[in-house]
Design an enzyme around this catalytic site. Structure first.
Site, PDB file in Angstrom:
ATOM      1  N   GLU A 187       3.437   6.414 -39.695  1.00 34.53           N
ATOM      2  CA  GLU A 187       3.988   5.082 -39.436  1.00 34.53           C
ATOM      3  C   GLU A 187       5.015   4.764 -40.511  1.00 34.53           C
ATOM      4  O   GLU A 187       4.803   5.034 -41.698  1.00 34.53           O
ATOM      5  CB  GLU A 187       2.890   4.020 -39.452  1.00 34.53           C
ATOM      6  CG  GLU A 187       3.437   2.592 -39.250  1.00 34.53           C
ATOM      7  CD  GLU A 187       2.354   1.527 -39.275  1.00 34.53           C
ATOM      8  OE1 GLU A 187       1.498   1.564 -38.381  1.00 34.53           O
ATOM      9  OE2 GLU A 187       2.367   0.681 -40.197  1.00 34.53           O
ATOM     10  N   THR A 210       7.109  -0.112 -37.076  1.00 33.66           N
ATOM     11  CA  THR A 210       6.663  -1.492 -36.978  1.00 33.66           C
ATOM     12  C   THR A 210       7.814  -2.391 -36.543  1.00 33.66           C
ATOM     13  O   THR A 210       8.987  -2.051 -36.700  1.00 33.66           O
ATOM     14  CB  THR A 210       6.085  -2.004 -38.305  1.00 33.66           C
ATOM     15  OG1 THR A 210       7.123  -2.064 -39.291  1.00 33.66           O
ATOM     16  CG2 THR A 210       4.969  -1.094 -38.799  1.00 33.66           C
ATOM     17  N   TYR A 247     -10.138  -1.909 -34.913  1.00 34.24           N
ATOM     18  CA  TYR A 247     -10.551  -2.260 -36.272  1.00 34.24           C
ATOM     19  C   TYR A 247     -11.950  -1.716 -36.558  1.00 34.24           C
ATOM     20  O   TYR A 247     -12.942  -2.309 -36.127  1.00 34.24           O
ATOM     21  CB  TYR A 247     -10.531  -3.779 -36.447  1.00 34.24           C
ATOM     22  CG  TYR A 247      -9.150  -4.368 -36.471  1.00 34.24           C
ATOM     23  CD1 TYR A 247      -8.577  -4.805 -37.666  1.00 34.24           C
ATOM     24  CD2 TYR A 247      -8.393  -4.472 -35.311  1.00 34.24           C
ATOM     25  CE1 TYR A 247      -7.296  -5.337 -37.699  1.00 34.24           C
ATOM     26  CE2 TYR A 247      -7.109  -4.990 -35.331  1.00 34.24           C
ATOM     27  CZ  TYR A 247      -6.566  -5.424 -36.531  1.00 34.24           C
ATOM     28  OH  TYR A 247      -5.297  -5.937 -36.558  1.00 34.24           O
TER      29      TYR A 247
END
Length: 289
Positions: A16, A47, A142
């Site tokens: 990322e 992002t 998560y």
């Protein structure tokens, strides 16, 4: 190529990156990408501003650059601060650039920016994306529970809604205790969620980073990690090397346990990404049994 096709017979390894601020030159991240491309990740995600930083245009440019390098780009798309019309405009640009992989997110709520409220959840965006084209859609998960959920079971129920809406695979928030991830995956599978799950790993290379990230995402710190922080916090080079070693150990254990993939949060640090990639490349090359 669709990301979902990568998981069939290998442990996926991805990166990322994030765009520079509008006040910075985009060439900085392009130079980073040049270095990262040599490591041949399966894909690189980018992002996208959830509102406020104004780097959305940069994100599309960076995703296009990644594609030009022969690597699959995945564009993050947050929705809480966008209208249907604004999402449509982004999708038009995405299609024009030939980007077909999207990470659908609610996005962080900025207290200074009232949410648009047309998309309240990532599942709302996923449902909408399914009407807008043949996109491959990733979702977030998560391992230690979303900060807005009261319990992990409630969070997994919401995750199932996201998958049933059309998420093809999941990328986890960062964590530092692999047992938390394994427990999470076991609970997710028990709920009938069977899409691939990539483990999100962030190598911590300075004390400020870990304090900021733990505050933001709520990741817990195992005692062995705390000891590293305490011993090397005043020696930046030693802390960087210890953080790299910790991340490598996490990845080796995850790979040995049959994880679907590793998503490395590079923080635009090509040096750190290279050290980790070189250390685990042989391990991740093994095909799944």
């Amino acid at each position: 190529m669709k990301i979902k096709d990568l998981f069939r017979d290998k442990t996926v390894f991805s990166f990322e990156v994030f765009p520079p601020k509008k006040t910075s030159s985009i060439d900085v991240i392009y130079n980073t990408l040049d270095e990262l491309s040599d490591l041949k990740p399966d894909f690189i995600s980018v992002t996208f501003s959830a509102g406020g930083s104004g780097n959305g245009g940069y994100a599309c440019d960076i995703a296009s650059k990644i594609k030009e390098m022969g690597i699959i780009p995945v564009l993050h798309l947050p929705c809480i601060n966008y209208t249907h019309e604004e999402i449509d405009a982004t999708l038009d640009e995405v299609k024009k650039r030939g980007i077909e992989n999207i990470l659908a997110l609610r996005g962080d709520i900025n207290p200074d920016i009232p949410p648009k409220r047309e998309f309240l959840h990532a599942s709302d965006l996923i449902t909408y994306l399914k009407t807008k084209g043949d996109f491959d859609i990733s979702g977030a998960c998560y391992p230690e529970c979303h900060p807005d959920s009261d319990t992990i079971d409630e969070d997994i129920d919401n995750l199932k809604i996201k998958v049933e809406a059309g998420a093809d695979h999941l990328i986890s928030q960062l964590f530092f205790d692999n047992e938390s991830f394994y427990s999470f995956v076991e609970k997710v599978r028990a709920k009938g969620i069977n899409v691939p799950i990539e483990a999100g790993i962030m190598p911590v290379v300075n004390k400020n980073m870990i304090e900021r990230m733990v505050t933001t995402c709520g990741a817990s710190l195992p005692q062995k990690f705390v000891k590293i922080m305490q011993r090397y916090e005043h020696d930046p080079e030693a802390l960087r090397d210890a953080g790299i070693a910790y991340a490598i150990n996490q990845i080796v254990d995850l790979a040995a346990s049959g994880v679907d993939g590793i998503h490395l949060y590079t923080m635009n640090n090509a040096y750190v990404a290279r050290k980790i990639s070189e250390a685990v490349s042989g391990i991740l090359k093994h095909d799944k049994a």
